[in-house]
Scaffold this active site. Structure first.
Site, PDB file in Angstrom:
ATOM      1  N   CYS A 114       0.815  -1.229   0.000  1.00 34.19           N
ATOM      2  CA  CYS A 114       0.000   0.000   0.000  1.00 34.19           C
ATOM      3  C   CYS A 114       0.844   1.272   0.000  1.00 34.19           C
ATOM      4  O   CYS A 114       0.349   2.344  -0.343  1.00 34.19           O
ATOM      5  CB  CYS A 114      -0.953   0.006   1.188  1.00 34.19           C
ATOM      6  SG  CYS A 114      -2.145  -1.339   1.093  1.00 34.19           S
ATOM      7  N   HIS A 260      -3.482   7.146   1.745  1.00 31.07           N
ATOM      8  CA  HIS A 260      -3.830   5.847   1.155  1.00 31.07           C
ATOM      9  C   HIS A 260      -5.220   5.473   1.649  1.00 31.07           C
ATOM     10  O   HIS A 260      -5.541   5.626   2.831  1.00 31.07           O
ATOM     11  CB  HIS A 260      -2.795   4.805   1.584  1.00 31.07           C
ATOM     12  CG  HIS A 260      -3.278   3.400   1.393  1.00 31.07           C
ATOM     13  ND1 HIS A 260      -3.721   2.952   0.171  1.00 31.07           N
ATOM     14  CD2 HIS A 260      -3.429   2.369   2.264  1.00 31.07           C
ATOM     15  CE1 HIS A 260      -4.110   1.686   0.304  1.00 31.07           C
ATOM     16  NE2 HIS A 260      -3.948   1.317   1.564  1.00 31.07           N
ATOM     17  N   ASN A 290     -10.181  -0.194  -1.353  1.00 33.48           N
ATOM     18  CA  ASN A 290      -8.736  -0.043  -1.177  1.00 33.48           C
ATOM     19  C   ASN A 290      -8.048  -0.644  -2.405  1.00 33.48           C
ATOM     20  O   ASN A 290      -8.084  -1.861  -2.594  1.00 33.48           O
ATOM     21  CB  ASN A 290      -8.339  -0.762   0.118  1.00 33.48           C
ATOM     22  CG  ASN A 290      -6.838  -0.775   0.367  1.00 33.48           C
ATOM     23  OD1 ASN A 290      -6.043  -0.488  -0.521  1.00 33.48           O
ATOM     24  ND2 ASN A 290      -6.452  -1.137   1.582  1.00 33.48           N
TER      25      ASN A 290
HETATM   26  O1  UT7 Z   1      -3.948  -0.882   3.366  1.00 31.18           O
HETATM   27  C1  UT7 Z   1      -3.851  -1.644   4.513  1.00 31.18           C
HETATM   28  C2  UT7 Z   1      -4.913  -2.676   4.356  1.00 31.18           C
HETATM   29  N1  UT7 Z   1      -5.646  -3.056   5.462  1.00 31.18           N
HETATM   30  C3  UT7 Z   1      -6.245  -2.257   6.349  1.00 31.18           C
HETATM   31  O2  UT7 Z   1      -6.148  -1.060   6.386  1.00 31.18           O
HETATM   32  C4  UT7 Z   1      -7.118  -2.963   7.318  1.00 31.18           C
HETATM   33  C5  UT7 Z   1      -7.123  -2.377   8.687  1.00 31.18           C
HETATM   34  N2  UT7 Z   1      -8.109  -3.091   9.480  1.00 31.18           N
HETATM   35  C6  UT7 Z   1      -9.428  -2.862   9.327  1.00 31.18           C
HETATM   36  O3  UT7 Z   1      -9.820  -2.013   8.548  1.00 31.18           O
HETATM   37  C7  UT7 Z   1     -10.369  -3.664  10.174  1.00 31.18           C
HETATM   38  O4  UT7 Z   1      -9.638  -4.476  11.059  1.00 31.18           O
HETATM   39  C8  UT7 Z   1     -11.358  -4.536   9.339  1.00 31.18           C
HETATM   40  C9  UT7 Z   1     -12.315  -3.641   8.583  1.00 31.18           C
HETATM   41  C10 UT7 Z   1     -10.586  -5.426   8.365  1.00 31.18           C
HETATM   42  C11 UT7 Z   1     -12.155  -5.437  10.253  1.00 31.18           C
HETATM   43  O5  UT7 Z   1     -12.838  -4.657  11.202  1.00 31.18           O
HETATM   44  P1  UT7 Z   1     -12.769  -5.041  12.735  1.00 31.18           P
HETATM   45  O6  UT7 Z   1     -13.662  -4.111  13.439  1.00 31.18           O
HETATM   46  O7  UT7 Z   1     -11.315  -5.051  13.133  1.00 31.18           O
HETATM   47  O8  UT7 Z   1     -13.396  -6.481  12.753  1.00 31.18           O
HETATM   48  P2  UT7 Z   1     -12.791  -7.848  13.337  1.00 31.18           P
HETATM   49  O9  UT7 Z   1     -11.788  -8.414  12.393  1.00 31.18           O
HETATM   50  O10 UT7 Z   1     -12.375  -7.633  14.760  1.00 31.18           O
HETATM   51  O11 UT7 Z   1     -14.062  -8.769  13.303  1.00 31.18           O
HETATM   52  C12 UT7 Z   1     -15.246  -8.461  14.070  1.00 31.18           C
HETATM   53  C13 UT7 Z   1     -16.329  -9.435  13.679  1.00 31.18           C
HETATM   54  C14 UT7 Z   1     -15.873 -10.880  13.668  1.00 31.18           C
HETATM   55  O12 UT7 Z   1     -16.951 -11.670  14.126  1.00 31.18           O
HETATM   56  P3  UT7 Z   1     -17.004 -12.228  15.650  1.00 31.18           P
HETATM   57  O13 UT7 Z   1     -15.780 -13.055  15.825  1.00 31.18           O
HETATM   58  O14 UT7 Z   1     -17.003 -10.990  16.504  1.00 31.18           O
HETATM   59  O15 UT7 Z   1     -18.280 -12.976  15.684  1.00 31.18           O
HETATM   60  C15 UT7 Z   1     -15.643 -11.186  12.222  1.00 31.18           C
HETATM   61  O16 UT7 Z   1     -15.803 -12.544  11.907  1.00 31.18           O
HETATM   62  O17 UT7 Z   1     -16.771  -9.163  12.347  1.00 31.18           O
HETATM   63  C16 UT7 Z   1     -16.692 -10.362  11.569  1.00 31.18           C
HETATM   64  N3  UT7 Z   1     -16.395  -9.993  10.186  1.00 31.18           N
HETATM   65  C17 UT7 Z   1     -17.348  -9.713   9.280  1.00 31.18           C
HETATM   66  N4  UT7 Z   1     -18.688  -9.708   9.353  1.00 31.18           N
HETATM   67  C18 UT7 Z   1     -19.367  -9.364   8.254  1.00 31.18           C
HETATM   68  C19 UT7 Z   1     -15.173  -9.841   9.600  1.00 31.18           C
HETATM   69  N5  UT7 Z   1     -15.334  -9.475   8.316  1.00 31.18           N
HETATM   70  C20 UT7 Z   1     -16.661  -9.388   8.099  1.00 31.18           C
HETATM   71  C21 UT7 Z   1     -17.434  -9.057   6.969  1.00 31.18           C
HETATM   72  N6  UT7 Z   1     -18.785  -9.056   7.095  1.00 31.18           N
HETATM   73  N7  UT7 Z   1     -16.873  -8.716   5.790  1.00 31.18           N
END
Ligand code: UT7
Length: 333
Positions: A114, A260, A290
């Site tokens: 990125c 970014h 992204n």
């Molecule tokens: O350029 C660099 C690239 N990457 C980034 O910038 C990513 C940085 N990180 C993020 O933006 C966030 O961590 C995410 C958007 C990827 C995820 O958000 P989060 O609030 O950190 O969610 P999480 O991974 O802690 O997951 C929370 C819940 C989980 O369920 P449980 O275990 O609480 O039941 C996941 O399984 O959300 C669930 N989950 C989803 N639910 C619906 C994860 N992805 C999804 C989805 N749809 N797409």
């Protein structure tokens, strides 16, 4: 003393719009979850037979060159950032060079995820400052949609990424009031596996790419989303302040931030940290997701079209991504 000035910006995104609701056909997710956690409403996916990584880059480059008033062969060097090249090797810069008829011109393919575009910009800037080259074409181009796992298992990354390309033409100038003031590059390999695609890898027993690797998900994007998020919100602020301080400026001197496009929540956090208002930060993640190395040049090209890059403005580009890498560029427009 030579400096580099951005004299043309261009971008290309595929016509194929994939909404959050479209994703619900392939995985358990929802428009509400995606918008709330990332800000993304839709992204573009390439169309097989129409778009390639290098063809998107060529389209973006043609637009940037036209706006700079230059022909492809006026360019001295191409620096091309992508982590999703058309071939494993040679890199996509060669294919784009061929497409634009720039045979014999040097090309440099880089990765840097990125942060790829800011790293590429920095490399081109050093060539121009040293006097080795007078013009450069800097590219960020990505096709993420063929790498991501579009099942529920891959939903934490699948919903984020999209495809597209952006390009910038750099021209040597002696005017220190309209140029790239400085670039700042960082990396920390301790976090390499927090956002990575493991395969195909050369340090494996047997072949570098096998069906087992595919079955085991080794070709999928693996991300520790929380770790990426936590580091990103710290590093963005740090590297922007580093650029300002290196040039004797304060946060209040900044006219526009082009971050970014990782996540709208990251962008908003950084905006608040810096005391900027919403109009001072370019965000188009809502429409394009992204696009990794392409996100900054696409956002800059759109901002230019919207008249948001005005003569004399102080503009900061900032990126954070896999590696981890983070980087910034401060520009007097
Ligand atoms: O350029 C660099 C690239 N990457 C980034 O910038 C990513 C940085 N990180 C993020 O933006 C966030 O961590 C995410 C958007 C990827 C995820 O958000 P989060 O609030 O950190 O969610 P999480 O991974 O802690 O997951 C929370 C819940 C989980 O369920 P449980 O275990 O609480 O039941 C996941 O399984 O959300 C669930 N989950 C989803 N639910 C619906 C994860 N992805 C999804 C989805 N749809 N797409």
């Amino acid at each position: 003393m030579a400096f580099s000035r951005i004299t043309g910006l261009g971008y290309y995104v595929p016509d194929n719009i994939i909404t959050n609701n479209d994703l619900t056909k392939w995985m358990e997710t929802s428009d509400e979850w995606i918008q709330e956690r990332t800000g993304i409403r839709e992204r573009r996916y390439f169309e097989h037979g129409k778009d390639t990584n290098y063809s998107m880059a060529a389209a973006a480059s043609r637009q940037a060159l036209e706006r700079a008033g230059l022909a492809p062969n006026d360019i001295d060097v191409i620096v091309y950032a992508t982590i999703t090249p058309d071939y494993f090797f040679p890199g996509s810069a060669f294919l784009m060079q061929r497409e634009l008829g720039m045979d014999g011109k040097p090309v440099i393919d880089i990765r840097q995820q990125c942060s790829g575009f800011v790293y590429a910009l920095s490399i081109a800037d050093q060539f121009i400052k040293s006097g080795m080259y007078k013009t450069a074409l800097v590219i960020g181009s990505e096709i993420q949609s063929s790498w991501i796992d579009k099942t529920t298992a891959g939903r934490n990354t699948a919903v984020i990424f999209g495809d597209g390309a952006g390009a910038a033409v750099l021209t040597a100038t002696e005017d220190p009031q309209h140029c790239i003031l400085s670039t700042h590059l960082h990396a920390d390999g301790r976090f390499a596996e927090d956002l990575f695609v493991k395969e195909p890898g050369s340090s494996r027993p047997g072949r570098a790419a096998t069906k087992e690797m595919l079955d085991e998900g080794g070709f999928n994007v693996h991300m520790n989303g929380n770790a990426v998020f936590k580091h990103a919100i710290v590093r963005f602020g740090e590297v922007i302040n580093e650029a300002l301080e290196a040039n004797g400026y304060q946060q209040s001197d900044l006219d526009l931030l082009v971050p970014h496009q990782a996540n709208i929540r990251i962008s908003d956090y950084v905006r608040q940290q810096l005391g900027l208002d919403e109009a001072q930060v370019v965000n188009n993640i809502q429409r394009f997701g992204n696009t990794t190395a392409a996100s900054i040049p696409i956002a800059m090209a759109e901002a230019w079209e919207q008249g948001r890059l005005q003569d004399g403005n102080l503009i900061c580009l900032a990126a954070f991504g896999s590696g981890f890498t983070w980087a910034s560029a401060l520009i007097r427009w």
